[in-house]
Design an enzyme around this catalytic site. Structure first.
Site, PDB file in Angstrom:
ATOM      1  N   HIS A  31       0.830  -1.199   0.000  1.00 18.88           N
ATOM      2  CA  HIS A  31       0.000   0.000   0.000  1.00 18.88           C
ATOM      3  C   HIS A  31       0.871   1.258   0.000  1.00 18.88           C
ATOM      4  O   HIS A  31       1.887   1.333   0.690  1.00 18.88           O
ATOM      5  CB  HIS A  31      -0.888   0.044   1.244  1.00 18.88           C
ATOM      6  CG  HIS A  31      -1.987  -0.959   1.245  1.00 18.88           C
ATOM      7  ND1 HIS A  31      -3.117  -0.809   2.029  1.00 18.88           N
ATOM      8  CD2 HIS A  31      -2.154  -2.134   0.584  1.00 18.88           C
ATOM      9  CE1 HIS A  31      -3.922  -1.847   1.839  1.00 18.88           C
ATOM     10  NE2 HIS A  31      -3.347  -2.670   0.972  1.00 18.88           N
ATOM     11  N   LYS A 204      -3.851 -11.615   5.848  1.00 23.63           N
ATOM     12  CA  LYS A 204      -3.652 -11.422   4.413  1.00 23.63           C
ATOM     13  C   LYS A 204      -2.263 -11.944   4.055  1.00 23.63           C
ATOM     14  O   LYS A 204      -1.258 -11.461   4.566  1.00 23.63           O
ATOM     15  CB  LYS A 204      -3.766  -9.945   4.056  1.00 23.63           C
ATOM     16  CG  LYS A 204      -3.387  -9.609   2.617  1.00 23.63           C
ATOM     17  CD  LYS A 204      -4.415 -10.116   1.630  1.00 23.63           C
ATOM     18  CE  LYS A 204      -5.631  -9.223   1.625  1.00 23.63           C
ATOM     19  NZ  LYS A 204      -6.653  -9.656   0.631  1.00 23.63           N
ATOM     20  N   ASP A 233      -5.645 -15.817   3.698  1.00 23.26           N
ATOM     21  CA  ASP A 233      -5.902 -15.404   2.314  1.00 23.26           C
ATOM     22  C   ASP A 233      -4.590 -15.223   1.555  1.00 23.26           C
ATOM     23  O   ASP A 233      -3.958 -14.171   1.656  1.00 23.26           O
ATOM     24  CB  ASP A 233      -6.688 -14.092   2.315  1.00 23.26           C
ATOM     25  CG  ASP A 233      -6.884 -13.513   0.920  1.00 23.26           C
ATOM     26  OD1 ASP A 233      -6.676 -14.256  -0.056  1.00 23.26           O
ATOM     27  OD2 ASP A 233      -7.259 -12.331   0.820  1.00 23.26           O
ATOM     28  N   PRO A 234      -4.167 -16.209   0.744  1.00 20.80           N
ATOM     29  CA  PRO A 234      -2.956 -16.057  -0.059  1.00 20.80           C
ATOM     30  C   PRO A 234      -3.138 -15.202  -1.316  1.00 20.80           C
ATOM     31  O   PRO A 234      -2.210 -15.114  -2.134  1.00 20.80           O
ATOM     32  CB  PRO A 234      -2.592 -17.497  -0.446  1.00 20.80           C
ATOM     33  CG  PRO A 234      -3.368 -18.371   0.466  1.00 20.80           C
ATOM     34  CD  PRO A 234      -4.625 -17.611   0.752  1.00 20.80           C
ATOM     35  N   ASN A 235      -4.300 -14.610  -1.504  1.00 21.14           N
ATOM     36  CA  ASN A 235      -4.521 -13.673  -2.612  1.00 21.14           C
ATOM     37  C   ASN A 235      -4.388 -14.327  -3.982  1.00 21.14           C
ATOM     38  O   ASN A 235      -3.968 -13.694  -4.957  1.00 21.14           O
ATOM     39  CB  ASN A 235      -3.548 -12.499  -2.521  1.00 21.14           C
ATOM     40  CG  ASN A 235      -4.195 -11.202  -2.074  1.00 21.14           C
ATOM     41  OD1 ASN A 235      -3.514 -10.193  -1.936  1.00 21.14           O
ATOM     42  ND2 ASN A 235      -5.490 -11.206  -1.854  1.00 21.14           N
ATOM     43  N   ASN A 281     -13.209 -13.837  -2.969  1.00 24.52           N
ATOM     44  CA  ASN A 281     -13.688 -12.563  -3.487  1.00 24.52           C
ATOM     45  C   ASN A 281     -12.970 -12.273  -4.809  1.00 24.52           C
ATOM     46  O   ASN A 281     -13.004 -11.152  -5.301  1.00 24.52           O
ATOM     47  CB  ASN A 281     -13.433 -11.424  -2.493  1.00 24.52           C
ATOM     48  CG  ASN A 281     -12.003 -10.935  -2.510  1.00 24.52           C
ATOM     49  OD1 ASN A 281     -11.107 -11.641  -2.041  1.00 24.52           O
ATOM     50  ND2 ASN A 281     -11.775  -9.748  -3.034  1.00 24.52           N
ATOM     51  N   HIS A 332     -16.190  -9.075   2.232  1.00 25.19           N
ATOM     52  CA  HIS A 332     -14.849  -8.615   1.904  1.00 25.19           C
ATOM     53  C   HIS A 332     -14.704  -7.160   2.337  1.00 25.19           C
ATOM     54  O   HIS A 332     -15.688  -6.471   2.605  1.00 25.19           O
ATOM     55  CB  HIS A 332     -14.661  -8.765   0.389  1.00 25.19           C
ATOM     56  CG  HIS A 332     -13.495  -8.043  -0.180  1.00 25.19           C
ATOM     57  ND1 HIS A 332     -13.588  -6.786  -0.770  1.00 25.19           N
ATOM     58  CD2 HIS A 332     -12.196  -8.390  -0.272  1.00 25.19           C
ATOM     59  CE1 HIS A 332     -12.404  -6.412  -1.201  1.00 25.19           C
ATOM     60  NE2 HIS A 332     -11.540  -7.355  -0.915  1.00 25.19           N
ATOM     61  N   SER A 333     -13.467  -6.685   2.400  1.00 24.54           N
ATOM     62  CA  SER A 333     -13.218  -5.306   2.805  1.00 24.54           C
ATOM     63  C   SER A 333     -12.101  -4.710   1.964  1.00 24.54           C
ATOM     64  O   SER A 333     -11.308  -5.420   1.351  1.00 24.54           O
ATOM     65  CB  SER A 333     -12.820  -5.260   4.288  1.00 24.54           C
ATOM     66  OG  SER A 333     -12.355  -3.980   4.657  1.00 24.54           O
ATOM     67  N   HIS A 361     -10.957  -3.341   7.150  1.00 22.66           N
ATOM     68  CA  HIS A 361      -9.661  -2.673   7.298  1.00 22.66           C
ATOM     69  C   HIS A 361      -9.734  -1.525   8.315  1.00 22.66           C
ATOM     70  O   HIS A 361      -8.720  -0.859   8.559  1.00 22.66           O
ATOM     71  CB  HIS A 361      -9.221  -2.055   5.962  1.00 22.66           C
ATOM     72  CG  HIS A 361      -8.736  -3.006   4.933  1.00 22.66           C
ATOM     73  ND1 HIS A 361      -9.508  -4.010   4.410  1.00 22.66           N
ATOM     74  CD2 HIS A 361      -7.530  -3.105   4.292  1.00 22.66           C
ATOM     75  CE1 HIS A 361      -8.819  -4.666   3.484  1.00 22.66           C
ATOM     76  NE2 HIS A 361      -7.620  -4.134   3.401  1.00 22.66           N
ATOM     77  N   ARG A 414      -4.866   3.325  -7.411  1.00 22.03           N
ATOM     78  CA  ARG A 414      -4.090   2.402  -6.592  1.00 22.03           C
ATOM     79  C   ARG A 414      -3.079   1.666  -7.471  1.00 22.03           C
ATOM     80  O   ARG A 414      -3.422   1.137  -8.523  1.00 22.03           O
ATOM     81  CB  ARG A 414      -5.019   1.413  -5.891  1.00 22.03           C
ATOM     82  CG  ARG A 414      -4.282   0.416  -5.015  1.00 22.03           C
ATOM     83  CD  ARG A 414      -5.232  -0.450  -4.225  1.00 22.03           C
ATOM     84  NE  ARG A 414      -4.492  -1.481  -3.512  1.00 22.03           N
ATOM     85  CZ  ARG A 414      -5.046  -2.399  -2.714  1.00 22.03           C
ATOM     86  NH1 ARG A 414      -6.352  -2.402  -2.524  1.00 22.03           N
ATOM     87  NH2 ARG A 414      -4.289  -3.305  -2.106  1.00 22.03           N
TER      88      ARG A 414
END
Length: 434
Positions: A31, A204, A233-235, A281, A332-333, A361, A414
């Site tokens: 981020h 995460k 969550d391994p994304n 998600n 989800h967020s 978050h 982003r």
């Protein structure tokens, strides 16, 4: 109660803002010091203002602005007609419009969700009822949320950048502390749970090799015990064989495993081989995705997000679809402020069932645009705002301050990859890495 006369929308105010965000890691990078949000205000002829908040992006803001002529003059109760107008204007978005990043990049769902929530806020103020009543009424007085942990670099974000506030204590100190190993994650979890009373924990992943991240989950299990549900969550960055190896290892300790692999097919294949429920998600993200999801059996839990599924009422429809096809629904967020938190809480209170604490978050954000500051999280839950509409009010001074931060920070969208390159030159996002 205000009468419905003069309820037509006569103005639309779009305010992009930048909120302080720590250097949180994920599969797509890290981020930036600021996360972008957009605050929308719809004003009726009688002076009622409805508000909403969506992820910030210059393209989304331009899309909102381009829809102005479709919105002005509309009755805020006529959401079906508004959606029809917008769909005709923007056209159909395919699943590929979502993009490969962990966040959703579609325009129409963002635009409509912003307009819908603001219209529901107006409706509630006209009727003198909270938004939860417009979604069918409260099933619970407060909504449980989970501690949302991140690997992170040292720093608090915003104007502080990577510097630390030496006077910070408690969660404020932990929020800026580095967490890149199991010990750091456990420290972060204890600080967050002590501060907010969370009774479920999510990590995460996708930032480091699977061994380190799996060890972090076992460290959390050792620290909190079997009575605190854990999710990971391994994304979607693991290869199928990696997901099977570490998924098997994690089976004894997980409440659910979120998006370990990419695509509905790979999720379905893995789901046949693991006892742990799979959540998503990323592989099932629209109503158009559901037939193939059901055909393949790609997940057990869909993580809704009203910003990405087309609003609060669409999320209520999703809950019914999930029940029909044997899915659970949770939430989800993304990096958000209190307007979104209020909308999420109204939705969470209206859902027929909340089998899993919802994601948020919110503890990571240190600012808010609400009069009175942030909504309190007590014992891991948020009470449903009781006032009409969303039950929250804009702090105009903070809105102006965060808009000034937006203008000063220079960010327009982003981009975690570019931010990651400041730490690791040449780093590139890969859809599948481990």
């Amino acid at each position: 109660m205000v009468t419905s006369s003069g309820a037509k929308i006569c103005d639309m105010v779009i305010t992009p803002i930048a909120i302080t965000d720590p250097p949180l890691l994920n599969a797509a990078g890290v981020h930036a010091p600021f996360a972008l949000r957009t605050v929308l205000e719809l004003v009726t002829e009688s002076g009622i203002i409805g508000i909403s908040e969506i992820p910030g992006n210059v393209q989304t803001n331009q899309s909102l602005e381009s829809a102005r002529s479709l919105v002005l003059g509309m009755d805020p109760f006529h959401l079906n007609a508004l959606q029809h107008r917008l769909s005709g204007y923007f056209g159909k978005e395919s699943a590929s419009s979502r993009g490969n990043t962990p966040w959703d990049q579609r325009k129409l769902v963002h635009v409509f969700s912003a307009l819908e929530v603001a219209c529901l806020d107006i409706q509630g103020k006209i009727l003198g009822r909270p938004v939860v009543d417009l979604l069918g009424g409260k099933m619970r007085d407060s909504v449980p949320f989970a501690a949302y942990l991140f690997y992170k670099y040292e720093g608090a974000g915003g104007h502080l950048g990577k510097s630390l506030d030496p006077n910070a204590t408690g969660w404020a100190a932990a929020r800026q502390r580095k967490a890149v190993d199991p010990e750091g994650i456990v420290y972060q979890a204890k600080a967050m749970c002590d501060a907010f009373g969370f009774q479920s924990i999510k990590l995460k992943g996708g930032a480091f090799e699977p061994r380190l991240e799996t060890d972090s989950m076992f460290a959390l299990y050792d620290a909190f015990g079997k009575d605190v549900p854990l999710r990971f969550d391994p994304n979607a960055i693991w290869k199928p064989e990696t997901a099977l190896t570490y998924g098997k290892e994690l089976e004894p300790i997980l409440e659910y495993l979120e998006d370990p692999v990419r695509s509905q097919k790979h999720m379905a294949d893995l789901r046949k081989q693991l006892k742990t429920p799979l959540a998503t998600n990323m592989c099932t993200t629209s109503f158009e995705d559901i037939p193939e999801s059901v055909h393949l059996g790609s997940e057990d839990i869909i993580l809704s997000d009203h910003h990405f599924w087309g609003g609060l009422k669409a999320s209520m429809e999703l809950a019914r679809v999930c029940k029909t096809f044997g899915r659970d629904l949770s939430m989800h967020s993304n990096s958000h402020l209190g307007i979104s938190m209020a909308a999420m809480t109204h939705l969470g209170a209206a859902l027929p069932e909340v089998p899993y604490a919802l994601d948020t978050h919110y503890p990571w954000q240190s600012e808010d645009v609400l009069v009175g500051g942030k909504l309190p999280i007590v014992d891991g839950a948020v009470a449903v705002p009781s006032g009409p509409g969303l039950g929250v009010e804009l702090d105009r001074d903070m809105l102006a301050k965060l808009h000034a931060d937006y203008l000063a920070c220079g960010l327009t969208h982003r981009d975690d990859e570019t931010e990651m390159q400041k730490y690791h030159p040449g780093w590139k996002f890969e859809t599948v890495r481990w």
